[in-house]
Design a protein around this motif. Structure first.
Motif, mmCIF file in Angstrom:
data_model
loop_
_atom_site.group_PDB
_atom_site.id
_atom_site.type_symbol
_atom_site.label_atom_id
_atom_site.label_comp_id
_atom_site.label_asym_id
_atom_site.label_seq_id
_atom_site.Cartn_x
_atom_site.Cartn_y
_atom_site.Cartn_z
ATOM 1 N N LEU A 183 0.822 -1.215 0.000
ATOM 2 C CA LEU A 183 0.000 0.000 0.000
ATOM 3 C C LEU A 183 0.855 1.263 0.000
ATOM 4 O O LEU A 183 0.480 2.263 -0.609
ATOM 5 C CB LEU A 183 -0.917 -0.001 1.227
ATOM 6 C CG LEU A 183 -1.969 -1.124 1.300
ATOM 7 C CD1 LEU A 183 -2.787 -0.992 2.572
ATOM 8 C CD2 LEU A 183 -2.875 -1.073 0.071
ATOM 9 N N ALA A 184 2.022 1.220 0.659
ATOM 10 C CA ALA A 184 2.903 2.390 0.724
ATOM 11 C C ALA A 184 4.057 2.303 -0.254
ATOM 12 O O ALA A 184 4.690 3.316 -0.553
ATOM 13 C CB ALA A 184 3.444 2.563 2.148
ATOM 14 N N LEU A 199 -3.121 -7.188 7.053
ATOM 15 C CA LEU A 199 -2.214 -7.440 8.171
ATOM 16 C C LEU A 199 -1.334 -6.212 8.353
ATOM 17 O O LEU A 199 -0.692 -5.737 7.406
ATOM 18 C CB LEU A 199 -1.342 -8.663 7.896
ATOM 19 C CG LEU A 199 -2.087 -9.979 7.609
ATOM 20 C CD1 LEU A 199 -1.088 -11.134 7.520
ATOM 21 C CD2 LEU A 199 -3.146 -10.276 8.671
ATOM 22 N N ARG A 200 -1.281 -5.686 9.566
ATOM 23 C CA ARG A 200 -0.494 -4.501 9.876
ATOM 24 C C ARG A 200 0.121 -4.657 11.255
ATOM 25 O O ARG A 200 -0.336 -5.479 12.064
ATOM 26 C CB ARG A 200 -1.342 -3.243 9.850
ATOM 27 C CG ARG A 200 -2.432 -3.251 10.911
ATOM 28 C CD ARG A 200 -3.134 -1.927 11.059
ATOM 29 N NE ARG A 200 -2.259 -0.886 11.575
ATOM 30 C CZ ARG A 200 -2.720 0.297 12.001
ATOM 31 N NH1 ARG A 200 -4.038 0.564 11.962
ATOM 32 N NH2 ARG A 200 -1.912 1.202 12.453
ATOM 33 N N HIS A 201 1.157 -3.884 11.516
ATOM 34 C CA HIS A 201 1.712 -3.908 12.872
ATOM 35 C C HIS A 201 1.124 -2.743 13.654
ATOM 36 O O HIS A 201 0.980 -1.627 13.145
ATOM 37 C CB HIS A 201 3.244 -3.863 12.854
ATOM 38 C CG HIS A 201 3.814 -2.577 12.319
ATOM 39 N ND1 HIS A 201 3.969 -1.434 13.081
ATOM 40 C CD2 HIS A 201 4.289 -2.254 11.083
ATOM 41 C CE1 HIS A 201 4.508 -0.481 12.351
ATOM 42 N NE2 HIS A 201 4.703 -0.954 11.127
ATOM 43 N N ASP A 220 2.002 0.926 7.906
ATOM 44 C CA ASP A 220 2.003 -0.195 8.856
ATOM 45 C C ASP A 220 1.694 -1.522 8.173
ATOM 46 O O ASP A 220 2.084 -2.582 8.680
ATOM 47 C CB ASP A 220 0.984 0.050 9.979
ATOM 48 C CG ASP A 220 1.417 1.153 10.925
ATOM 49 O OD1 ASP A 220 2.594 1.572 10.839
ATOM 50 O OD2 ASP A 220 0.594 1.600 11.747
ATOM 51 N N ALA A 221 1.000 -1.470 7.036
ATOM 52 C CA ALA A 221 0.587 -2.698 6.359
ATOM 53 C C ALA A 221 1.504 -3.057 5.189
ATOM 54 O O ALA A 221 1.151 -3.934 4.402
ATOM 55 C CB ALA A 221 -0.854 -2.549 5.858
ATOM 56 N N THR A 222 2.656 -2.419 5.081
ATOM 57 C CA THR A 222 3.575 -2.679 3.967
ATOM 58 C C THR A 222 4.877 -3.256 4.502
ATOM 59 O O THR A 222 5.483 -2.694 5.433
ATOM 60 C CB THR A 222 3.866 -1.382 3.180
ATOM 61 O OG1 THR A 222 2.615 -0.827 2.732
ATOM 62 C CG2 THR A 222 4.745 -1.666 1.981
ATOM 63 N N PHE A 223 5.306 -4.369 3.888
ATOM 64 C CA PHE A 223 6.526 -5.062 4.307
ATOM 65 C C PHE A 223 7.348 -5.394 3.057
ATOM 66 O O PHE A 223 6.796 -5.873 2.060
ATOM 67 C CB PHE A 223 6.185 -6.339 5.079
ATOM 68 C CG PHE A 223 5.290 -6.095 6.259
ATOM 69 C CD1 PHE A 223 5.804 -5.738 7.495
ATOM 70 C CD2 PHE A 223 3.897 -6.201 6.131
ATOM 71 C CE1 PHE A 223 4.977 -5.495 8.580
ATOM 72 C CE2 PHE A 223 3.070 -5.971 7.209
ATOM 73 C CZ PHE A 223 3.592 -5.616 8.437
ATOM 74 N N CYS A 224 8.652 -5.171 3.157
ATOM 75 C CA CYS A 224 9.544 -5.390 2.020
ATOM 76 C C CYS A 224 10.290 -6.714 2.205
ATOM 77 O O CYS A 224 10.875 -6.951 3.272
ATOM 78 C CB CYS A 224 10.543 -4.243 1.885
ATOM 79 S SG CYS A 224 9.758 -2.653 1.538
ATOM 80 N N PRO A 225 10.282 -7.581 1.174
ATOM 81 C CA PRO A 225 10.934 -8.884 1.316
ATOM 82 C C PRO A 225 12.449 -8.765 1.232
ATOM 83 O O PRO A 225 12.989 -8.010 0.433
ATOM 84 C CB PRO A 225 10.377 -9.684 0.129
ATOM 85 C CG PRO A 225 10.051 -8.638 -0.894
ATOM 86 C CD PRO A 225 9.626 -7.425 -0.140
ATOM 87 N N ARG A 226 13.124 -9.489 2.070
ATOM 88 C CA ARG A 226 14.580 -9.624 2.051
ATOM 89 C C ARG A 226 14.889 -11.112 1.964
ATOM 90 O O ARG A 226 14.714 -11.846 2.936
ATOM 91 C CB ARG A 226 15.205 -9.011 3.311
ATOM 92 C CG ARG A 226 14.838 -7.556 3.539
ATOM 93 C CD ARG A 226 15.470 -6.652 2.488
ATOM 94 N NE ARG A 226 15.167 -5.248 2.722
ATOM 95 C CZ ARG A 226 14.374 -4.529 1.976
ATOM 96 N NH1 ARG A 226 13.756 -5.079 0.926
ATOM 97 N NH2 ARG A 226 14.166 -3.251 2.234
ATOM 98 N N GLU A 237 10.668 -6.895 6.163
ATOM 99 C CA GLU A 237 11.084 -5.691 6.884
ATOM 100 C C GLU A 237 9.995 -4.631 6.793
ATOM 101 O O GLU A 237 9.383 -4.429 5.746
ATOM 102 C CB GLU A 237 12.386 -5.154 6.288
ATOM 103 C CG GLU A 237 12.961 -3.966 7.021
ATOM 104 C CD GLU A 237 14.259 -3.477 6.390
ATOM 105 O OE1 GLU A 237 14.964 -2.677 7.026
ATOM 106 O OE2 GLU A 237 14.559 -3.897 5.255
ATOM 107 N N SER A 238 9.776 -3.943 7.889
ATOM 108 C CA SER A 238 8.766 -2.891 7.913
ATOM 109 C C SER A 238 9.222 -1.719 7.054
ATOM 110 O O SER A 238 10.383 -1.320 7.077
ATOM 111 C CB SER A 238 8.537 -2.418 9.350
ATOM 112 O OG SER A 238 7.710 -1.269 9.372
ATOM 113 N N VAL A 239 8.282 -1.129 6.280
ATOM 114 C CA VAL A 239 8.646 -0.016 5.408
ATOM 115 C C VAL A 239 8.804 1.280 6.187
ATOM 116 O O VAL A 239 9.593 2.149 5.800
ATOM 117 C CB VAL A 239 7.597 0.147 4.286
ATOM 118 C CG1 VAL A 239 6.309 0.751 4.823
ATOM 119 C CG2 VAL A 239 8.127 0.980 3.133
ATOM 120 N N ASN A 240 8.091 1.458 7.295
ATOM 121 C CA ASN A 240 8.213 2.685 8.068
ATOM 122 C C ASN A 240 9.097 2.526 9.306
ATOM 123 O O ASN A 240 9.336 3.497 10.024
ATOM 124 C CB ASN A 240 6.831 3.228 8.481
ATOM 125 C CG ASN A 240 5.997 2.206 9.225
ATOM 126 O OD1 ASN A 240 6.332 1.023 9.244
ATOM 127 N ND2 ASN A 240 4.894 2.648 9.823
#
Length: 277
Positions: A183-184, A199-201, A220-226, A237-240
């Motif tokens: 989303l972000a 899903l969000r933190h 909060d609902a965006t996560f970047c894959p590593r 990993e959390s985007v914010n």
């Protein structure tokens, strides 16, 4: 006494010894001078006319005439302009002429092949840019823990936990998600449940909430894959909150800062598999 007696005889000098010259008429010297001056003037005029006639018949080969001082001449030097054919100086003649610009027709004519020769091949165009990465798959997926391969992410009472999944359809549906563009950040991931929640933190705990449209929710609902290329697994990993990754602790999904330990790497490594539903 009579007038004849008061004048001295003409044939005898005066008392001073000077006697007038009676051999020539008076004013002869002035006439000679005036005649000589007139002859000199006429001679000079005839000579000047002859010189001018001879110059008019000769070809023009005059030297360049110095023009006025040019502001562009360095150091106050006098610039010389070349006279035009008609004798009049053209404005701007003291400036250097720009070099001719090659025309496209001349270049194309020189590049044309001769008869009997093969035409040159056109230059190869630059390779197109690489394709953009495909968007994440929207098919249902399930997320399995690496160090607990029999446990999967599952939404229970609004929280995301790491549970063992039985054969019941409800449990399997709660453990199946849709992976969509973040989303972000569209290069990252967001996850939705079957009922449309994300899903969000929140307070660094992973929960399932309805999207409220705020920028905070999107982050909060965006996560970047590593990806871990050696094992083929990934961490999220959390985007914010860069440097914080999703991990399970006591089978609860949380967002914790990275720790350089084997335990942390195991708890934060997951595998995405086909949806259980």
């Amino acid at each position: 006494m009579s007038e004849d007696k008061s004048r001295p005889p003409q044939d005898r000098p005066w008392e001073s010894g000077w006697a007038p010259d009676t051999t020539r008429a008076p004013g002869t010297r002035r006439l000679w001078l005036a005649g000589t001056l007139a002859l000199a003037t006429i001679t000079a005029c005839v000579t000047a006319i002859a010189v001018m006639d001879s110059e008019s018949n000769e070809p023009e080969s005059r030297a360049a005439v110095p023009t006025t001082l040019s502001s562009s001449a360095p150091g106050g030097l006098i610039s010389f302009a070349t006279p035009s054919k008609d004798g009049t100086e053209k404005p701007g003649a003291d400036r250097a002429e720009p070099s001719p610009t090659p025309s496209t027709s001349a270049s194309s004519a020189s590049a044309s092949p001769k008869p009997g020769e093969k035409a040159p091949k056109p230059p190869k165009t630059s390779p197109p840019p690489s394709k953009q990465p495909k968007p994440p798959s929207t098919h249902g997926i399930s997320i399995r823990a690496v160090n607990f391969p029999d446990r999967y992410w599952r939404v229970r009472d609004g929280y995301v936990r790491l549970d063992q999944i039985g054969s019941g359809s409800e449990q399997r549906e709660d453990a199946t998600f849709r992976r969509v563009a973040g989303l972000a950040d569209s290069s990252c991931y967001s996850f939705t449940t079957a009922d449309g929640r994300y899903l969000r933190h929140r307070s660094f705990v992973l929960v399932a909430n309805t999207n409220d449209g705020s920028s905070l929710f999107r982050e909060d609902a965006t996560f970047c894959p590593r990806y871990w290329f050696a094992s083929g697994t990934l961490s999220l990993e959390s985007v914010n909150y860069p440097g914080r990754f999703l991990r399970h602790r006591n089978f609860q999904l949380r967002l914790d800062p990275y720790e350089n330990s084997q335990q942390y790497r195991s708890d934060s490594s997951f595998q995405m598999v086909a949806g259980l539903d």
